[in-house]
Design a protein around this motif. Structure first.
Motif, PDB file in Angstrom:
ATOM      1  N   ARG A 198       0.830  -1.209   0.000  1.00  0.00           N
ATOM      2  CA  ARG A 198       0.000   0.000   0.000  1.00  0.00           C
ATOM      3  C   ARG A 198       0.865   1.260   0.000  1.00  0.00           C
ATOM      4  NH1 ARG A 198      -2.922  -2.695   4.060  1.00  0.00           N
ATOM      5  NH2 ARG A 198      -1.902  -1.379   5.626  1.00  0.00           N
ATOM      6  N   GLU A 199       1.944   1.251   0.783  1.00  0.00           N
ATOM      7  CA  GLU A 199       2.772   2.442   0.931  1.00  0.00           C
ATOM      8  C   GLU A 199       3.676   2.682  -0.277  1.00  0.00           C
ATOM      9  OE1 GLU A 199       4.947   1.863   4.521  1.00  0.00           O
ATOM     10  OE2 GLU A 199       3.209   2.201   5.833  1.00  0.00           O
ATOM     11  N   ARG A 200       4.256   1.610  -0.818  1.00  0.00           N
ATOM     12  CA  ARG A 200       5.294   1.783  -1.828  1.00  0.00           C
ATOM     13  C   ARG A 200       4.801   1.583  -3.258  1.00  0.00           C
ATOM     14  NH1 ARG A 200      10.494  -1.235   1.039  1.00  0.00           N
ATOM     15  NH2 ARG A 200      10.227  -0.276   3.104  1.00  0.00           N
ATOM     16  N   ARG A 201       3.791   0.758  -3.437  1.00  0.00           N
ATOM     17  CA  ARG A 201       3.276   0.488  -4.775  1.00  0.00           C
ATOM     18  C   ARG A 201       1.759   0.559  -4.776  1.00  0.00           C
ATOM     19  NH1 ARG A 201       6.366  -2.160  -8.542  1.00  0.00           N
ATOM     20  NH2 ARG A 201       4.527  -1.783  -9.842  1.00  0.00           N
ATOM     21  N   PRO A 202       1.208   1.770  -4.634  1.00  0.00           N
ATOM     22  CA  PRO A 202      -0.258   1.882  -4.634  1.00  0.00           C
ATOM     23  C   PRO A 202      -0.903   1.356  -5.909  1.00  0.00           C
ATOM     24  CG  PRO A 202       0.802   4.035  -4.800  1.00  0.00           C
ATOM     25  CD  PRO A 202       1.865   3.058  -4.434  1.00  0.00           C
ATOM     26  N   ASP A 203      -0.152   1.356  -7.014  1.00  0.00           N
ATOM     27  CA  ASP A 203      -0.689   0.802  -8.256  1.00  0.00           C
ATOM     28  C   ASP A 203      -0.934  -0.694  -8.123  1.00  0.00           C
ATOM     29  OD1 ASP A 203       2.156   0.618  -8.039  1.00  0.00           O
ATOM     30  OD2 ASP A 203       2.259   0.000 -10.142  1.00  0.00           O
ATOM     31  N   LEU A 204       0.005  -1.405  -7.488  1.00  0.00           N
ATOM     32  CA  LEU A 204      -0.181  -2.840  -7.257  1.00  0.00           C
ATOM     33  C   LEU A 204      -1.335  -3.096  -6.296  1.00  0.00           C
ATOM     34  CD1 LEU A 204       3.448  -4.271  -6.833  1.00  0.00           C
ATOM     35  CD2 LEU A 204       1.904  -4.586  -8.769  1.00  0.00           C
ATOM     36  N   TRP A 205      -1.417  -2.261  -5.264  1.00  0.00           N
ATOM     37  CA  TRP A 205      -2.481  -2.437  -4.272  1.00  0.00           C
ATOM     38  C   TRP A 205      -3.854  -2.217  -4.900  1.00  0.00           C
ATOM     39  CZ3 TRP A 205      -3.028  -4.858   0.006  1.00  0.00           C
ATOM     40  CH2 TRP A 205      -4.132  -4.598   0.822  1.00  0.00           C
ATOM     41  N   ARG A 206      -3.982  -1.188  -5.738  1.00  0.00           N
ATOM     42  CA  ARG A 206      -5.263  -0.943  -6.429  1.00  0.00           C
ATOM     43  C   ARG A 206      -5.629  -2.127  -7.317  1.00  0.00           C
ATOM     44  NH1 ARG A 206      -3.153   4.325  -6.974  1.00  0.00           N
ATOM     45  NH2 ARG A 206      -2.421   3.808  -9.079  1.00  0.00           N
ATOM     46  N   ARG A 207      -4.647  -2.634  -8.043  1.00  0.00           N
ATOM     47  CA  ARG A 207      -4.903  -3.770  -8.936  1.00  0.00           C
ATOM     48  C   ARG A 207      -5.346  -4.986  -8.133  1.00  0.00           C
ATOM     49  NH1 ARG A 207       0.222  -5.414 -12.027  1.00  0.00           N
ATOM     50  NH2 ARG A 207       0.231  -3.146 -12.267  1.00  0.00           N
ATOM     51  N   ARG A 208      -4.694  -5.217  -7.004  1.00  0.00           N
ATOM     52  CA  ARG A 208      -5.043  -6.370  -6.170  1.00  0.00           C
ATOM     53  C   ARG A 208      -6.451  -6.252  -5.621  1.00  0.00           C
ATOM     54  NH1 ARG A 208      -2.906 -10.508  -3.226  1.00  0.00           N
ATOM     55  NH2 ARG A 208      -3.890 -10.907  -1.218  1.00  0.00           N
ATOM     56  N   THR A 209      -6.774  -5.080  -5.096  1.00  0.00           N
ATOM     57  CA  THR A 209      -8.112  -4.902  -4.513  1.00  0.00           C
ATOM     58  C   THR A 209      -9.198  -4.973  -5.572  1.00  0.00           C
ATOM     59  OG1 THR A 209      -7.774  -2.503  -4.626  1.00  0.00           O
ATOM     60  CG2 THR A 209      -7.305  -3.592  -2.527  1.00  0.00           C
ATOM     61  N   GLN A 210      -8.889  -4.508  -6.785  1.00  0.00           N
ATOM     62  CA  GLN A 210      -9.862  -4.612  -7.868  1.00  0.00           C
ATOM     63  C   GLN A 210     -10.078  -6.063  -8.283  1.00  0.00           C
ATOM     64  OE1 GLN A 210      -8.188  -2.055 -10.860  1.00  0.00           O
ATOM     65  NE2 GLN A 210      -8.824  -0.174  -9.800  1.00  0.00           N
ATOM     66  N   ASP A 211      -8.981  -6.832  -8.304  1.00  0.00           N
ATOM     67  CA  ASP A 211      -9.092  -8.249  -8.676  1.00  0.00           C
ATOM     68  C   ASP A 211      -9.912  -9.044  -7.635  1.00  0.00           C
ATOM     69  OD1 ASP A 211      -7.600  -7.762 -10.904  1.00  0.00           O
ATOM     70  OD2 ASP A 211      -5.719  -8.507 -10.074  1.00  0.00           O
ATOM     71  N   GLU A 212      -9.880  -8.603  -6.361  1.00  0.00           N
ATOM     72  CA  GLU A 212     -10.586  -9.322  -5.319  1.00  0.00           C
ATOM     73  C   GLU A 212     -12.080  -9.006  -5.288  1.00  0.00           C
ATOM     74  OE1 GLU A 212      -8.478  -8.250  -1.816  1.00  0.00           O
ATOM     75  OE2 GLU A 212      -6.935  -9.797  -2.063  1.00  0.00           O
TER      76      GLU A 212
END
Length: 237
Positions: free
Chosen positions: A222-236
């Protein structure tokens, strides 16, 4: 008797075959190369030049600085490389699709890969149109040529081959494997420069350790790669 599995094959088309194996000949990846778990073949693009000077490039039409790799020479090298080869052709270029762990795993699961390394201002667009390679980038920056990018891609693929990295579990918990960056690691000494290891890692409680690591991986992502976090939460969802 079951026939031994064919090794994973990497074919690298380059103007500088002497750059290989380079770092790929060291550590776990180099040991796997020595064992025959994978095979590295370099293809000297210059060997396919047809004139006495072995010319592989020329000035760009329309003017401008630098030189461009000729389509006839590059196409001849590609044709010879792909003959009888079932793996995909990849062109390493800043304008390509960013490389990610999912694509690395897919390449590692296949028979191998052929990598075209550009140089100078690039490759004549017509051979790209004719051969339709998969265009892959390591990121939004420019290297002197595709060789370093090829080494990075091959290292990422080879370490996923069976038996190259000792523990399969360690691969599963690495960054990007589950859409998260990896959690922090600690080892001895228990106290260093006044900094101590988190108590939960000393508890011996495996479930608490697992939950702590998962929470830390989520926090760091969440802190370092918000792009990855957004993608993960969207996939879930």
């Amino acid at each position: 008797m079951t026939a031994p599995a064919a090794p994973w094959i990497a074919k690298v088309l380059t103007l500088f075959p002497e750059m290989f194996p380079g770092p790929l000949g060291l550590s776990l990846v180099g040991q796997a190369l020595d064992r025959g778990d994978w095979r590295l073949e370099t293809v000297d693009i210059r060997a396919f030049a047809s004139d006495k000077h072995r010319s592989v490039d020329d000035t760009p039409f329309g003017g401008g600085p630098g030189m461009v790799l000729r389509p006839d020479v590059v196409d001849a090298a590609i044709g010879a490389t792909l003959e009888g080869f079932d793996g995909p052709l990849v062109f390493l270029t800043p304008r390509g699709r960013p490389l990610d762990q999912a694509r690395v795993r897919a390449l590692a699961d296949g028979p191998g890969v052929a990598l075209l390394c550009g140089r100078y201002e690039g490759v004549d667009e017509r051979v790209i149109e004719a051969r339709t390679p998969e265009e892959i980038s390591l990121g939004d920056f420019v290297l002197s040529g595709g060789e370093m990018a090829a080494m990075a891609l091959l290292d990422a693929c080879v370490r996923l081959l069976p038996g190259v990295v000792g523990s399969g579990a360690s691969l599963e918990e690495e960054s990007f494997e589950r859409g998260l960056l990896e959690y922090p690691h600690y080892t001895r000494p228990q106290t260093w420069q006044g900094r101590t290891v988190p108590d939960v890692l000393l508890s011996g409680h495996h479930e608490k350790v697992r939950l702590w690591r998962r929470a830390e991986a989520e926090r760091i992502t969440r802190e370092r790669r918000p792009d990855l976090w957004r993608r993960r939460t969207q996939d879930e969802k």
